[in-house]
Enzyme design. Structure first.
Site, PDB file in Angstrom:
ATOM      1  N   CYS A  30       5.760   6.638   4.338  1.00  0.00           N
ATOM      2  CA  CYS A  30       4.593   5.814   3.968  1.00  0.00           C
ATOM      3  C   CYS A  30       4.012   6.260   2.635  1.00  0.00           C
ATOM      4  O   CYS A  30       3.126   5.607   2.091  1.00  0.00           O
ATOM      5  CB  CYS A  30       3.514   5.876   5.050  1.00  0.00           C
ATOM      6  SG  CYS A  30       4.079   5.246   6.637  1.00  0.00           S
ATOM      7  N   HIS A  86       5.058   0.326  -0.328  1.00  0.00           N
ATOM      8  CA  HIS A  86       5.756  -0.573   0.595  1.00  0.00           C
ATOM      9  C   HIS A  86       4.705  -1.603   1.023  1.00  0.00           C
ATOM     10  O   HIS A  86       3.631  -1.657   0.411  1.00  0.00           O
ATOM     11  CB  HIS A  86       6.354   0.204   1.777  1.00  0.00           C
ATOM     12  CG  HIS A  86       5.345   0.831   2.658  1.00  0.00           C
ATOM     13  ND1 HIS A  86       4.648   1.965   2.301  1.00  0.00           N
ATOM     14  CD2 HIS A  86       4.864   0.485   3.874  1.00  0.00           C
ATOM     15  CE1 HIS A  86       3.804   2.290   3.258  1.00  0.00           C
ATOM     16  NE2 HIS A  86       3.907   1.404   4.221  1.00  0.00           N
ATOM     17  N   HIS A 105       3.076  -4.816   4.049  1.00  0.00           N
ATOM     18  CA  HIS A 105       2.955  -5.357   5.405  1.00  0.00           C
ATOM     19  C   HIS A 105       2.398  -6.779   5.373  1.00  0.00           C
ATOM     20  O   HIS A 105       1.682  -7.159   4.455  1.00  0.00           O
ATOM     21  CB  HIS A 105       1.998  -4.500   6.252  1.00  0.00           C
ATOM     22  CG  HIS A 105       2.445  -3.092   6.446  1.00  0.00           C
ATOM     23  ND1 HIS A 105       3.509  -2.755   7.229  1.00  0.00           N
ATOM     24  CD2 HIS A 105       1.972  -1.913   5.945  1.00  0.00           C
ATOM     25  CE1 HIS A 105       3.668  -1.428   7.215  1.00  0.00           C
ATOM     26  NE2 HIS A 105       2.757  -0.898   6.436  1.00  0.00           N
ATOM     27  N   GLU A 148      -0.864  -3.705  11.700  1.00  0.00           N
ATOM     28  CA  GLU A 148      -0.126  -3.330  10.493  1.00  0.00           C
ATOM     29  C   GLU A 148       1.320  -3.804  10.630  1.00  0.00           C
ATOM     30  O   GLU A 148       1.936  -4.245   9.669  1.00  0.00           O
ATOM     31  CB  GLU A 148      -0.179  -1.812  10.310  1.00  0.00           C
ATOM     32  CG  GLU A 148       0.214  -1.377   8.922  1.00  0.00           C
ATOM     33  CD  GLU A 148      -0.088   0.089   8.674  1.00  0.00           C
ATOM     34  OE1 GLU A 148      -1.110   0.383   8.046  1.00  0.00           O
ATOM     35  OE2 GLU A 148       0.706   0.946   9.109  1.00  0.00           O
ATOM     36  N   HIS A 194       0.848  -1.194   0.000  1.00  0.00           N
ATOM     37  CA  HIS A 194       0.000   0.000   0.000  1.00  0.00           C
ATOM     38  C   HIS A 194       0.887   1.249   0.000  1.00  0.00           C
ATOM     39  O   HIS A 194       2.112   1.190   0.050  1.00  0.00           O
ATOM     40  CB  HIS A 194      -0.987   0.012   1.166  1.00  0.00           C
ATOM     41  CG  HIS A 194      -0.445   0.445   2.492  1.00  0.00           C
ATOM     42  ND1 HIS A 194      -1.214   1.082   3.428  1.00  0.00           N
ATOM     43  CD2 HIS A 194       0.796   0.340   3.016  1.00  0.00           C
ATOM     44  CE1 HIS A 194      -0.465   1.332   4.493  1.00  0.00           C
ATOM     45  NE2 HIS A 194       0.744   0.899   4.280  1.00  0.00           N
ATOM     46  N   ASP A 228      -5.323 -10.400   0.016  1.00  0.00           N
ATOM     47  CA  ASP A 228      -4.021 -11.062   0.143  1.00  0.00           C
ATOM     48  C   ASP A 228      -3.231 -11.003  -1.169  1.00  0.00           C
ATOM     49  O   ASP A 228      -3.761 -11.276  -2.248  1.00  0.00           O
ATOM     50  CB  ASP A 228      -4.211 -12.527   0.554  1.00  0.00           C
ATOM     51  CG  ASP A 228      -2.887 -13.178   0.905  1.00  0.00           C
ATOM     52  OD1 ASP A 228      -2.036 -12.511   1.518  1.00  0.00           O
ATOM     53  OD2 ASP A 228      -2.705 -14.357   0.550  1.00  0.00           O
ATOM     54  N   HIS A 229      -1.949 -10.663  -1.045  1.00  0.00           N
ATOM     55  CA  HIS A 229      -1.057 -10.537  -2.202  1.00  0.00           C
ATOM     56  C   HIS A 229      -1.584  -9.508  -3.200  1.00  0.00           C
ATOM     57  O   HIS A 229      -1.373  -9.638  -4.408  1.00  0.00           O
ATOM     58  CB  HIS A 229      -0.799 -11.898  -2.863  1.00  0.00           C
ATOM     59  CG  HIS A 229       0.213 -12.724  -2.109  1.00  0.00           C
ATOM     60  ND1 HIS A 229      -0.090 -13.351  -0.926  1.00  0.00           N
ATOM     61  CD2 HIS A 229       1.533 -12.989  -2.353  1.00  0.00           C
ATOM     62  CE1 HIS A 229       0.992 -13.990  -0.469  1.00  0.00           C
ATOM     63  NE2 HIS A 229       1.979 -13.779  -1.303  1.00  0.00           N
TER      64      HIS A 229
END
Lengths: 136, 136, 136, 136, 136, 136
Positions: free
Chosen positions: D34, D40, D42, D125, D15, D80-81
């Site tokens: 950020c 980047h 998580h 996070e 994100h 996810d992913h």
């Protein structure tokens, strides 16, 4: 829409449980091995949880970097690698039980947060023992 | 000033989810592989959280050693290395779901605490599944 | 350049430590409360660590999805929600101590890996007790 | 007797924090690193906690397998992913702060639960930063 | 007397598994959802383990503050809140699998340590998937 | 077939890093805030890993209850709730760095184990800093 934002931090400190106004016998009876006059210590883990409305501009309740900096200045710089009984003003006349430490931490952090934000603090003295205070 | 004092404990036990008054088909349909007639088991992790006023003399809500001993006597000695269905009186006619176990634990611990202390119990059946009960 | 690729998995099972060829007294003397005839149980946590050369095409030693699938088929499907003594062929005549379980797991996984890959298996019986075997 | 049943899950996503309607300078001033335009990411850890009365037949508040499946379908399959900003409809015009993500997750899960069940969602996070929302 | 000193650190990053010299079909077949062209991400956890003789003067193998600073300068400042494929020189032509990342980290840290110290690096891509490299 | 059996334990202690034969300036230059003359402290976590052949009778390398008892008698009873510098004989003239502590622990445990068993000890001073020693 109120969301709670939590940040973990930690500090390592020595302490001893005892009251100056009690006899050695009384301190030993109540505080046992936590009353070792030469001190023992802990890796304290801290969770500060701040609750408030989301700012519609930023999507933040509080910028977690600001929360991290407040914890560093107010708690880590004051308590880390210290002897709570000897080096920290608040515990010179207050027994540093986990309950008393979490209230001191709450009060120090609450004073630095905007007044519309609620705060709850959880303090781990060990991975198996912890305390929580929310000003109530 | 009310503070919550929490203590973690654990016990290892076998159990099986089923109702004697249901058919095998019904038990299988609802409880699936948790209904294995030969039992399966868990490392249950327990958090007992006690809330009350700080004693101004000691700085304690409850001496965590006392809380630890109550958990040992009431829960660990009764449940650890046991088959919940066969060895534990409370589950001889009560299906040992995590929900039912956490209520039994709450009731056993609450009976041993001073009446002015509030209690919440969290029980981890696995690291990913857990339940919480506070008597409400 | 050899790299080790590790994957965690878990299964929940009941078991009992005892030898059929020993008397009850002998079983109790050696295995204590782990010898409860009604069984007890654990959330077993498993780490399978595979060591080998990096494939220069893919950048993988082993595709972790393949490793995950082997663990699922060989271990989780065979052991999860089972009674190790009664439901698992390998332990019908082998005492399911953590040491014996980790060797069985090692042998089952090793048989499914390409022969040039080394294997080490760590098995947590509880968060405080674990065993490791690497075929040596 | 109301019990809370909690289930942990996780998803890995990229994100970036920024607002399309702000200048680069403003985005950098508020969101710092950020705001990296290349994103980047998580490993998000999620806890969904469902509170309700225990069904006296089954001993369940909710079958945790059903809760697990709802989380998989609604959250893991969707997030996810993925790149939250580019791949997830809800964040195409909503800044994916942890606060905004937890509200979206809450709304998606709440819509699939029976209306008499209460929900609280906690989203990690990172291991040190997390947020909680319960629809209030 | 050789002792190993280990330090944990972490960084959050986006990445994508793919090879520029492969077709989309080939990348998808091998890397699956890790090949999302919009990237996904992880909270990478890192353990750097340094082995050497204890300095008889200081009682240290290496001052852990020095190790912490090397990790910060070489790894965290270079990788944290970055897109590994786009922002990090080493991965512009190297597929950022966990295996390849751990080797790059090892090489960067090893170059900053005194030559008589051995190094092993473990990198967690998720809490369930991790890799280890020690230069062998 | 050699298997490694590991047991976790913990103790809470105060300590201070310094050498009596150094000046205050030298102690401060090398040990920084760890040199606080009033001490600080840690929750030390310990893993003792014992490697040996499986006893074909019992299926044990070592009964983990025996290992647990040795750790309790030799380490926990000696170090827990103590000031390492003042209360523990071994550190009266030895600087209690993590490296030196792990060697003392290794020597104390090794002396109580059968001579054909190998030992490795890992000591966590904090969740992010730990040391390992295996007598080599």
């Amino acid at each position: 829409m109120k969301v709670t934002v939590s940040r973990k931090a930690h500090f390592n400190a020595a302490h001893r449980l005892y009251r100056k106004d009690w006899s050695d016998e009384q301190n030993n009876a109540i505080f046992g091995k936590c009353n070792n006059p030469n001190y023992h210590g802990h890796n304290y883990e801290l969770i500060a949880s701040v609750t408030g409305e989301i700012d519609q501009e930023t999507g933040y309740v509080i910028d977690v970097k600001i929360l991290k900096d407040i914890i560093k200045t107010e708690i880590e710089d004051a308590f880390d690698h210290k002897n709570l009984n000897l080096d920290v003003e608040e515990f010179k006349s207050l027994n540093p039980t986990a309950e008393n430490i979490v209230i001191i931490i709450y009060n120090k952090l609450k004073a630095k947060l905007e007044s519309n934000l609620e705060l709850e603090v959880t303090l781990y003295e060990t991975p198996r023992n912890f305390v929580t205070y929310s000003g109530k």
